[in-house]
Design a protein around this motif. Sequence first.
Motif, PDB file in Angstrom:
ATOM      1  N   ARG A 115       0.846  -1.364   0.081  1.00  0.00           N
ATOM      2  CA  ARG A 115      -0.024  -0.028   0.058  1.00  0.00           C
ATOM      3  C   ARG A 115       0.852   1.311   0.051  1.00  0.00           C
ATOM      4  O   ARG A 115       0.604   2.265   0.867  1.00  0.00           O
ATOM      5  CB  ARG A 115      -0.950   0.010   1.174  1.00  0.00           C
ATOM      6  N   VAL A 116       1.760   1.350  -0.804  1.00  0.00           N
ATOM      7  CA  VAL A 116       2.659   2.178  -0.998  1.00  0.00           C
ATOM      8  C   VAL A 116       2.108   3.123  -2.335  1.00  0.00           C
ATOM      9  O   VAL A 116       1.955   2.854  -3.393  1.00  0.00           O
ATOM     10  CB  VAL A 116       4.292   1.998  -1.200  1.00  0.00           C
ATOM     11  N   THR A 117       2.159   4.306  -2.243  1.00  0.00           N
ATOM     12  CA  THR A 117       1.629   5.304  -3.569  1.00  0.00           C
ATOM     13  C   THR A 117       2.528   5.662  -4.326  1.00  0.00           C
ATOM     14  O   THR A 117       3.859   6.047  -3.620  1.00  0.00           O
ATOM     15  CB  THR A 117       0.979   6.593  -2.914  1.00  0.00           C
ATOM     16  N   VAL A 118       2.613   5.120  -5.486  1.00  0.00           N
ATOM     17  CA  VAL A 118       3.628   5.547  -6.555  1.00  0.00           C
ATOM     18  C   VAL A 118       2.937   6.386  -7.440  1.00  0.00           C
ATOM     19  O   VAL A 118       1.630   6.559  -7.777  1.00  0.00           O
ATOM     20  CB  VAL A 118       4.028   4.419  -7.141  1.00  0.00           C
ATOM     21  N   SER A 126      -1.663   2.636  -5.689  1.00  0.00           N
ATOM     22  CA  SER A 126      -1.220   1.943  -4.590  1.00  0.00           C
ATOM     23  C   SER A 126      -0.599   0.694  -5.087  1.00  0.00           C
ATOM     24  O   SER A 126      -0.954   0.051  -5.978  1.00  0.00           O
ATOM     25  CB  SER A 126      -2.239   1.643  -3.859  1.00  0.00           C
ATOM     26  N   SER A 127       0.681   0.516  -4.611  1.00  0.00           N
ATOM     27  CA  SER A 127       1.655  -0.518  -5.146  1.00  0.00           C
ATOM     28  C   SER A 127       2.082  -1.334  -3.925  1.00  0.00           C
ATOM     29  O   SER A 127       2.104  -0.722  -2.853  1.00  0.00           O
ATOM     30  CB  SER A 127       2.851   0.100  -6.079  1.00  0.00           C
ATOM     31  N   GLY A 180      13.260   4.087 -19.096  1.00  0.00           N
ATOM     32  CA  GLY A 180      13.987   5.354 -18.697  1.00  0.00           C
ATOM     33  C   GLY A 180      13.583   6.697 -18.429  1.00  0.00           C
ATOM     34  O   GLY A 180      14.168   7.483 -18.101  1.00  0.00           O
ATOM     35  N   LYS A 181      12.319   6.334 -17.959  1.00  0.00           N
ATOM     36  CA  LYS A 181      11.397   7.408 -17.387  1.00  0.00           C
ATOM     37  C   LYS A 181      11.493   7.196 -15.862  1.00  0.00           C
ATOM     38  O   LYS A 181      11.789   6.181 -15.328  1.00  0.00           O
ATOM     39  CB  LYS A 181       9.997   7.559 -17.947  1.00  0.00           C
ATOM     40  N   THR A 182      10.866   8.103 -15.125  1.00  0.00           N
ATOM     41  CA  THR A 182      11.069   8.408 -13.689  1.00  0.00           C
ATOM     42  C   THR A 182       9.654   8.244 -13.204  1.00  0.00           C
ATOM     43  O   THR A 182       8.748   9.047 -13.871  1.00  0.00           O
ATOM     44  CB  THR A 182      12.155   9.477 -13.024  1.00  0.00           C
ATOM     45  N   PHE A 183       9.460   8.079 -11.679  1.00  0.00           N
ATOM     46  CA  PHE A 183       8.340   8.154 -11.251  1.00  0.00           C
ATOM     47  C   PHE A 183       8.818   8.214  -9.758  1.00  0.00           C
ATOM     48  O   PHE A 183      10.015   8.141  -9.368  1.00  0.00           O
ATOM     49  CB  PHE A 183       7.539   7.111 -11.186  1.00  0.00           C
ATOM     50  N   LYS A 184       7.750   8.547  -8.624  1.00  0.00           N
ATOM     51  CA  LYS A 184       8.174   8.672  -7.326  1.00  0.00           C
ATOM     52  C   LYS A 184       7.528   7.491  -6.392  1.00  0.00           C
ATOM     53  O   LYS A 184       6.600   7.034  -6.545  1.00  0.00           O
ATOM     54  CB  LYS A 184       7.596   9.826  -6.882  1.00  0.00           C
ATOM     55  N   ILE A 185       8.481   7.039  -5.602  1.00  0.00           N
ATOM     56  CA  ILE A 185       8.049   6.006  -4.549  1.00  0.00           C
ATOM     57  C   ILE A 185       8.460   6.848  -3.357  1.00  0.00           C
ATOM     58  O   ILE A 185       9.425   7.091  -2.989  1.00  0.00           O
ATOM     59  CB  ILE A 185       8.910   4.697  -4.875  1.00  0.00           C
ATOM     60  N   SER A 186       7.319   7.064  -2.485  1.00  0.00           N
ATOM     61  CA  SER A 186       7.511   7.774  -1.087  1.00  0.00           C
ATOM     62  C   SER A 186       8.339   8.945  -1.486  1.00  0.00           C
ATOM     63  O   SER A 186       9.147   9.548  -0.565  1.00  0.00           O
ATOM     64  CB  SER A 186       8.192   6.885  -0.236  1.00  0.00           C
ATOM     65  N   GLY A 187       7.836   9.723  -2.545  1.00  0.00           N
ATOM     66  CA  GLY A 187       8.711  11.037  -2.724  1.00  0.00           C
ATOM     67  C   GLY A 187      10.107  11.004  -3.453  1.00  0.00           C
ATOM     68  O   GLY A 187      10.455  11.983  -3.788  1.00  0.00           O
ATOM     69  N   LEU A 188      10.551   9.896  -3.731  1.00  0.00           N
ATOM     70  CA  LEU A 188      11.719   9.734  -4.226  1.00  0.00           C
ATOM     71  C   LEU A 188      11.655   9.290  -5.641  1.00  0.00           C
ATOM     72  O   LEU A 188      10.980   8.379  -5.899  1.00  0.00           O
ATOM     73  CB  LEU A 188      12.605   8.755  -3.530  1.00  0.00           C
TER      74      LEU A 188
END
Length: 413
Positions: A115-118, A126-127, A180-188
């Motif tokens: 239940r971590v929001t990405v 939620s991932s 090659g693209k970016t996304f955020k896990i817990s703000g990182l």
Amino acid sequence: MKFLRQTFESFRFAWQALRSNLLRTMLSLLGVTIGIFAIIAVFTLVDSLEGSIRTSLSFIGDKVVYVQKMPWSFGGEYQWWKFFQRPEPKYSEYKFLSERLENAKAVVAMSFKGRVTVKRENNSMSSLIQGTTLDYNVISDVPIENGRYFTQQEIDVARNVAIIGSDVAENLFPGEDPIGKTFKISGLNFTVIGVQRKKGESLLNVGGNPDIKCLIPYGAFAKMFNSINPNLTITVKGYDTDEGLLELESEIRGLLRTRRGLRPVQDDNFAINRPEAAAQAIGGIFAVLTVAGWVIGGFSILIGGFGIANIMFVSVKERTNIIGIQKSLGAKNYVILFQFLFEAVLLSLVGGLAGIFLVYLLSFMSLGSLELVLSANNIALGLGVSSAIGIISGIVPAFSAARLDPVIAIRAK
């Protein structure tokens, strides 16, 4: 050639007899139909459940043991209070085992956070986040559809890279190539290096559904979550024999007891769990279902068999005059026997085919994540049981018909 011609004639007589008494035929094959349906439906359900579970278990690996704090339980009283005070496995213990185990193909440390929001721009979901070391793809199935797996350097320096599930890719990168693209896990920020092939729904999402999962290096996971989620699982893959796996378990137990300073009289303060234990527990349930299917179907087939035998005796009595004429014209006893035996077998086979067809229709029903598949083996089983019932039910009436005296038979009314 003569035998084949007589066999064909026996089939033709049997077919004509069944067609001439259609209502009686339908009523007599009803018991066989219900019996074969019950047996084959249960076998199809069990086979489909086993296939779905084996597919799910493939994602947690074969010939794999899990070193954890708590043992797995599959029934009975779970004495959790005995295990609650045990220490959690540590990353240092993973390193210790990976350096010393001789009977292991791979040793992996992994941990989960649900239940971590990405997020990526305005898209989020939620991932399930899984931190893992390099050899995770050795102990478990990681089908990369697009991109690549981790490199040793990425694991060693805990780089912020991720292998994402198909649902994550569809939600965060709709209509785009996420590599090659970016996304955020817990703000990182994390860079996508791979996308897993879509698994879809399954009966057991053991280890988490990979479609919603993000795999990241264990070091990156530890920096984000270990202070609030210290649970670590050490996973060890053994060689492809049961003996090798037993040796591996003994080796793990000895090394870990030494590492934790346990005296010989002390119990283990860790658990070694095997997925095969889950498969065996579920297999016991399948065995009960199979027996239940045979019992229920067996009673129906027994009733159907008696019905076929009764009809065959009636058929012999109705055709006694015809039997006498055939024998007076030179028909051998085995020809008469085959006529009635083929009629019984054909009657039973029609009932069996009707039962199998009902199971085939049942396979189109939606049962959520479970897909029913009618296998060729189960079809062959149904036809084999039907044929056997036909032979058993028809053999006595067929013998009685074959042994009739032609003179007495011709005079029968």
